[in-house]
Design a protein around this motif. Structure first.
Motif, PDB file in Angstrom:
ATOM      1  N   GLU A 172      42.555  35.877  15.040  1.00 15.75           N
ATOM      2  CA  GLU A 172      42.096  36.433  16.464  1.00 15.75           C
ATOM      3  C   GLU A 172      41.282  37.684  16.139  1.00 15.75           C
ATOM      4  OE1 GLU A 172      42.460  35.509  19.249  1.00 15.75           O
ATOM      5  OE2 GLU A 172      41.558  36.995  20.256  1.00 15.75           O
ATOM      6  N   ALA A 173      41.737  38.568  14.989  1.00 17.30           N
ATOM      7  CA  ALA A 173      40.854  39.629  14.786  1.00 17.30           C
ATOM      8  C   ALA A 173      39.604  39.519  14.147  1.00 17.30           C
ATOM      9  CB  ALA A 173      41.808  40.672  13.794  1.00 17.30           C
ATOM     10  N   LEU A 174      39.819  38.420  13.349  1.00 18.32           N
ATOM     11  CA  LEU A 174      38.443  38.001  12.676  1.00 18.32           C
ATOM     12  C   LEU A 174      37.289  37.529  13.630  1.00 18.32           C
ATOM     13  CD1 LEU A 174      37.083  37.426   9.715  1.00 18.32           C
ATOM     14  CD2 LEU A 174      38.068  35.255   9.966  1.00 18.32           C
ATOM     15  N   GLY A 175      37.942  36.669  14.609  1.00 17.34           N
ATOM     16  CA  GLY A 175      36.861  35.909  15.588  1.00 17.34           C
ATOM     17  C   GLY A 175      37.032  34.454  15.429  1.00 17.34           C
ATOM     18  N   THR A 176      36.429  33.739  16.164  1.00 13.94           N
ATOM     19  CA  THR A 176      36.666  32.302  16.022  1.00 13.94           C
ATOM     20  C   THR A 176      35.259  31.510  15.939  1.00 13.94           C
ATOM     21  OG1 THR A 176      36.580  32.472  18.513  1.00 13.94           O
ATOM     22  CG2 THR A 176      38.868  32.101  17.555  1.00 13.94           C
ATOM     23  N   ASN A 177      35.397  30.328  15.356  1.00 18.69           N
ATOM     24  CA  ASN A 177      34.249  29.532  15.407  1.00 18.69           C
ATOM     25  C   ASN A 177      32.918  30.605  14.290  1.00 18.69           C
ATOM     26  OD1 ASN A 177      35.429  27.854  16.791  1.00 18.69           O
ATOM     27  ND2 ASN A 177      34.070  28.000  18.489  1.00 18.69           N
ATOM     28  N   LEU A 178      33.661  30.909  13.172  1.00 15.87           N
ATOM     29  CA  LEU A 178      32.684  31.832  12.547  1.00 15.87           C
ATOM     30  C   LEU A 178      32.203  31.038  11.107  1.00 15.87           C
ATOM     31  CD1 LEU A 178      34.303  35.186  12.529  1.00 15.87           C
ATOM     32  CD2 LEU A 178      32.550  34.445  14.044  1.00 15.87           C
ATOM     33  N   LEU A 179      30.761  31.470  10.909  1.00 13.63           N
ATOM     34  CA  LEU A 179      30.089  30.880   9.475  1.00 13.63           C
ATOM     35  C   LEU A 179      29.929  32.193   9.038  1.00 13.63           C
ATOM     36  CD1 LEU A 179      28.168  27.928  10.484  1.00 13.63           C
ATOM     37  CD2 LEU A 179      30.089  27.686   9.387  1.00 13.63           C
ATOM     38  N   MET A 180      30.107  32.162   7.554  1.00 14.38           N
ATOM     39  CA  MET A 180      29.660  33.327   6.817  1.00 14.38           C
ATOM     40  C   MET A 180      28.458  32.952   6.001  1.00 14.38           C
ATOM     41  SD  MET A 180      30.207  36.280   5.594  1.00 14.38           S
ATOM     42  CE  MET A 180      31.807  36.865   5.501  1.00 14.38           C
ATOM     43  N   VAL A 181      27.324  33.652   6.246  1.00 14.25           N
ATOM     44  CA  VAL A 181      25.958  33.402   5.305  1.00 14.25           C
ATOM     45  C   VAL A 181      25.734  34.485   4.356  1.00 14.25           C
ATOM     46  CG1 VAL A 181      23.455  32.821   5.507  1.00 14.25           C
ATOM     47  CG2 VAL A 181      25.028  32.205   7.382  1.00 14.25           C
ATOM     48  N   LYS A 182      25.730  34.101   3.011  1.00 11.54           N
ATOM     49  CA  LYS A 182      25.674  35.084   2.002  1.00 11.54           C
ATOM     50  C   LYS A 182      24.174  34.540   1.217  1.00 11.54           C
ATOM     51  CE  LYS A 182      29.965  36.879   0.419  1.00 11.54           C
ATOM     52  NZ  LYS A 182      31.039  36.773  -0.607  1.00 11.54           N
ATOM     53  N   SER A 183      23.665  35.624   0.738  1.00 13.65           N
ATOM     54  CA  SER A 183      22.444  35.191  -0.057  1.00 13.65           C
ATOM     55  C   SER A 183      23.236  34.961  -1.578  1.00 13.65           C
ATOM     56  CB  SER A 183      21.518  36.315  -0.335  1.00 13.65           C
ATOM     57  OG  SER A 183      22.290  37.401  -0.645  1.00 13.65           O
ATOM     58  N   SER A 184      22.601  33.851  -2.121  1.00 11.49           N
ATOM     59  CA  SER A 184      22.905  33.470  -3.411  1.00 11.49           C
ATOM     60  C   SER A 184      22.503  34.342  -4.516  1.00 11.49           C
ATOM     61  CB  SER A 184      22.304  32.090  -3.846  1.00 11.49           C
ATOM     62  OG  SER A 184      22.593  30.964  -2.830  1.00 11.49           O
ATOM     63  N   SER A 185      23.722  34.488  -5.439  1.00 14.73           N
ATOM     64  CA  SER A 185      23.504  35.463  -6.373  1.00 14.73           C
ATOM     65  C   SER A 185      22.695  34.910  -7.322  1.00 14.73           C
ATOM     66  CB  SER A 185      24.691  36.177  -6.927  1.00 14.73           C
ATOM     67  OG  SER A 185      25.410  35.067  -7.505  1.00 14.73           O
ATOM     68  N   VAL A 186      21.330  35.567  -7.557  1.00 18.97           N
ATOM     69  CA  VAL A 186      20.382  34.882  -8.706  1.00 18.97           C
ATOM     70  C   VAL A 186      20.837  35.287 -10.033  1.00 18.97           C
ATOM     71  CG1 VAL A 186      18.142  34.395  -9.364  1.00 18.97           C
ATOM     72  CG2 VAL A 186      18.769  34.464  -6.858  1.00 18.97           C
ATOM     73  N   SER A 187      21.189  34.718 -11.153  1.00 15.45           N
ATOM     74  CA  SER A 187      21.453  35.249 -12.384  1.00 15.45           C
ATOM     75  C   SER A 187      20.238  35.557 -13.138  1.00 15.45           C
ATOM     76  CB  SER A 187      21.984  34.106 -13.342  1.00 15.45           C
ATOM     77  OG  SER A 187      21.211  33.150 -13.315  1.00 15.45           O
ATOM     78  N   ALA A 188      20.244  37.029 -13.344  1.00 18.34           N
ATOM     79  CA  ALA A 188      18.824  37.639 -13.907  1.00 18.34           C
ATOM     80  C   ALA A 188      18.387  36.902 -15.052  1.00 18.34           C
ATOM     81  CB  ALA A 188      19.083  38.757 -14.226  1.00 18.34           C
ATOM     82  N   GLY A 189      19.222  36.450 -15.872  1.00 14.56           N
ATOM     83  CA  GLY A 189      18.562  35.797 -17.102  1.00 14.56           C
ATOM     84  C   GLY A 189      18.458  34.406 -17.032  1.00 14.56           C
ATOM     85  N   GLY A 190      18.942  33.620 -15.824  1.00 12.90           N
ATOM     86  CA  GLY A 190      18.700  32.503 -15.638  1.00 12.90           C
ATOM     87  C   GLY A 190      17.469  31.712 -15.525  1.00 12.90           C
ATOM     88  N   ALA A 191      17.154  30.599 -16.180  1.00 14.38           N
ATOM     89  CA  ALA A 191      15.727  30.106 -16.550  1.00 14.38           C
ATOM     90  C   ALA A 191      15.273  29.653 -15.057  1.00 14.38           C
ATOM     91  CB  ALA A 191      15.882  28.738 -17.272  1.00 14.38           C
ATOM     92  N   LYS A 192      15.905  29.364 -14.135  1.00 14.40           N
ATOM     93  CA  LYS A 192      15.095  28.854 -12.873  1.00 14.40           C
ATOM     94  C   LYS A 192      14.850  30.177 -12.139  1.00 14.40           C
ATOM     95  CE  LYS A 192      17.461  24.617 -12.057  1.00 14.40           C
ATOM     96  NZ  LYS A 192      18.702  23.799 -11.205  1.00 14.40           N
ATOM     97  N   GLY A 193      15.528  31.131 -12.281  1.00 14.89           N
ATOM     98  CA  GLY A 193      15.077  32.252 -11.351  1.00 14.89           C
ATOM     99  C   GLY A 193      14.031  33.135 -11.822  1.00 14.89           C
TER     100      GLY A 193
END
Lengths: 225, 411
Positions: B54-75
């Motif tokens: 109840e405190a959190l709220g109902t029907n909630l989606l959480m959108v988070k920005s993906s963490s991009v690994s600094a040394g990752g080849a794709k990033g």
């Protein structure tokens, strides 16, 4: 004189390994109302079995038993219980009183299984205790009473439902001679008041109180005096 | 009439073996207490989870920005994605099923009023945060659109902060507090919500308009500038949750010009589902506990049966006598049934009293959340009577079927 109990070709046997043991063999016996009968016989003669059959505590393997005009053959355990409750009182050699229970409560106990809302159970039990001379011991428990007094309580218990028939299995067997005599005097008095008394004993002096004695030997009634 | 006398007979024979009766009853007492306490704690835990949902709220989606690994080849260097307020506004605009899209930046800071000070969470919020998380204002008012835009120096504070600074929470509205030396006017007091699922105090917070927080209070460091880590999205209906979650990824991908086959710049999680899973887990756990307690009640019942069998054997001669003087088999059976039911019921009532006492005393002591389960109490007492009959029936029938002659001869 009407007939209180009658046996017709009464036989009983116990199942044994490899056959059965015949304890009573074609007993024919009539006991009149108001009679005092002694059943004698050596141990193992079948006299206790005869007593148990007469008291409807067991049902015969063969033959008919009529109690106060009622055929007992085919009666259910409940009907036999009712018959015992209303018409037959039992006195045992070992008294069989409830331990740690007052004389009053011991005497009153059978009334519970023969309910009658118009009757005063407490009053009736006290009356029976007075009849056996223990009116002043109503509150005593069996271990506070002597052997003779305990048997008197047991007799009062047998009388409480105002039965027509009183069955006593070796009632003096656990008592000394003097006390035994007092108990027999009590039985005689009760018999004079109209109750049919049947007692099992192996002592001729006890049997002498009865109007009639029968001898049971090897499952048969041998002699009747 | 005869039944009353049977009850008296049963009671007096139980009294004659008082110690044994009490020990037998103990099994039932423990069983019943265990059942009731386990149910109380289970329901308490359930209620707590429900409160948290109840405190959190109902029907909630959480959108988070993906963490991009600094040394990752794709990033590739320029590819680090960040969410902005414009993204939040776009989500709400382009997906009509989104009721609210709340976002906030936060930091820990010292809040000062007069001589008092308190270290708390400072949140820069957009207005949707309040509706998505079911925050209500108990005194004062919420932010106006104007204040949101102009980075006004106003705040809404939680109950805990208000109590710590002002002593009496209701005094807070209209006072000026200082955060990082910046004077800020308290315009509203939030209604208390208690703890969240991790046990941290939700009311220990100071809320500022998003712009105020970013530009004036915690945004002094340019790194924070307008950078959003997460968005809480409230969806209109539970059935739209999955669809909206996918749509959010699409919208963000489009806005950030990310190709379909590239990794998504955001992760969308179904918060409500997570909470429900937690609620189910807690339900399963309490059912398990209640089951174990039920087993102990069963063991208590077996104890009653055991002692009734002993009693019947011990009193064989008495049973024979009663049958001889005219007791019907049913009378004997009822007498012993009454004994076992009385044992069980006395145990149930004592167990009930014990468990209520334990919950009242130990509950606050150990900080247990608990609900006294009235229906379970009634049910368990009734159930124990059934146990008394169930486990008493076999010994009672055994007694009733005795042969009077055999029983009288029994040594």
């Amino acid at each position: 004189m009407s007939i209180a109990l009658s046996c017709h070709d009464l036989s009983h046997s116990f199942p044994m390994a490899g056959g059965s043991l015949t304890v009573l063999d074609n007993i024919n016996l009539e006991i009149e109302t108001g009679e005092m009968l002694a059943i004698m016989g050596p141990s193992g003669s079948g006299k206790s079995t005869l007593m148990n059959l007469l008291g409807c505590l067991m049902t015969p393997v063969k033959g008919r038993l009529t109690v106060l005009g009622q055929q007992t053959a085919g009666m259910s355990r409940e009907q036999l219980a009712e018959l015992r409750s209303q018409h037959i009182g039992f006195v045992f050699q070992q008294f069989n009183l409830l331990a740690r229970t007052s004389a009053q409560d011991n005497v009153q106990m059978p009334l519970m299984y023969n309910p009658d809302p118009t009757r005063d159970d407490e009053q009736q039990a006290r009356h029976c205790l007075e009849m056996v001379g223990l009116g002043d011991r109503a509150g005593h428990t069996p271990n506070q009473l002597s052997g003779g007094q305990q048997q008197r309580v047991a007799i009062a218990r047998a009388l409480v439902n105002q039965p027509k028939i009183l069955l006593a299995d070796e009632p003096t067997g656990a008592l000394d001679t003097k006390t035994g005599k007092e108990i027999m005097v009590l039985f005689k008095e009760l018999n004079r008041s109209g109750i049919t008394v049947i007692l099992v004993t192996h002592e001729p002096e006890i049997a002498a109180y009865a109007d009639r004695t029968i001898m049971v030997r090897d499952g048969k009634v041998e002699s009747a005096t | 009439m005869i039944q009353i006398q049977l009850v008296n007979t049963a009671l007096s024979s139980l009294r004659r073996n008082l110690m044994r009766s009490m020990l037998t009853t103990l099994g039932i007492i423990i069983g019943i207490s265990a059942v009731i306490i386990m149910f109380a704690l289970g329901e308490g835990a359930q209620k707590k989870v429900e409160q948290q949902i109840e405190a959190l709220g109902t029907n909630l989606l959480m959108v988070k920005s993906s963490s991009v690994s600094a040394g990752g080849a794709k990033g590739a260097a320029g590819n680090v994605q960040k969410l902005t307020l414009d993204d939040v506004a776009a989500l709400k605009r382009e997906i009509p099923q989104i009721v609210a899209a709340g976002t906030s930046v936060n930091a820990q800071a010292q809040v000062v009023w007069g001589n008092e000070n308190w270290n708390t969470r400072i949140e820069g919020i957009n207005l949707d945060v309040l509706s998505a998380h079911h925050w209500e204002i108990q005194a004062g008012r919420t932010f106006s659109e104007q204040e949101m835009k102009s980075a006004a120096k106003v705040a809404i504070i939680g109950e805990t902060v208000a109590e710590e600074l002002f002593g009496i929470a209701s005094m807070a509205v209209g006072e000026t507090i200082r955060i990082n030396k910046i004077p800020i006017l308290v315009i509203g007091l939030l209604k208390g919500k208690g703890e969240d699922m991790r046990g941290s105090d939700l009311d220990d917070t100071v809320m500022l308009p998003f712009s105020t927080a970013v530009r004036r209070v915690i945004g002094g460091n340019s790194k924070y500038q307008d950078r959003i880590k997460r968005i809480t999205v409230q969806v209109d209906d539970p059935s739209n949750m999955d669809w909206v979650a996918a749509e959010i990824e699409n919208v963000i991908k489009q806005r950030h010009r990310v190709a379909d086959d590239e990794p998504s710049p955001v992760r969308v999680m179904n918060l409500s589902q997570m909470m429900e899973t937690r609620a189910e887990a807690s339900q399963v756990f309490s059912s398990l506990l209640a089951g174990v307690a039920g087993v102990s009640l069963l063991v208590g019942g077996i104890g009653v049966m055991n002692i009734m069998l002993v009693t019947v054997t011990e009193r064989t001669r008495e049973i024979g006598l009663r049958l001889a003087v005219g007791a019907k088999p049913a009378d004997i059976r009822n007498q012993f049934l009454i004994e076992s039911v009385v044992l069980c019921l006395v145990g149930a009532l004592l167990g009930l009293a014990l468990s209520v006492l334990a919950l009242i005393i130990a509950g606050p002591l150990f900080g247990w959340e608990m609900v006294l389960p009235t229906n379970i109490m009634l049910l368990s007492v009734a159930g124990t009577a059934v146990i008394g009959i169930g486990f008493g029936y076999y010994p009672a029938r055994k007694a009733a079927n005795l042969d009077p002659i055999e029983a009288l001869r029994y040594e």
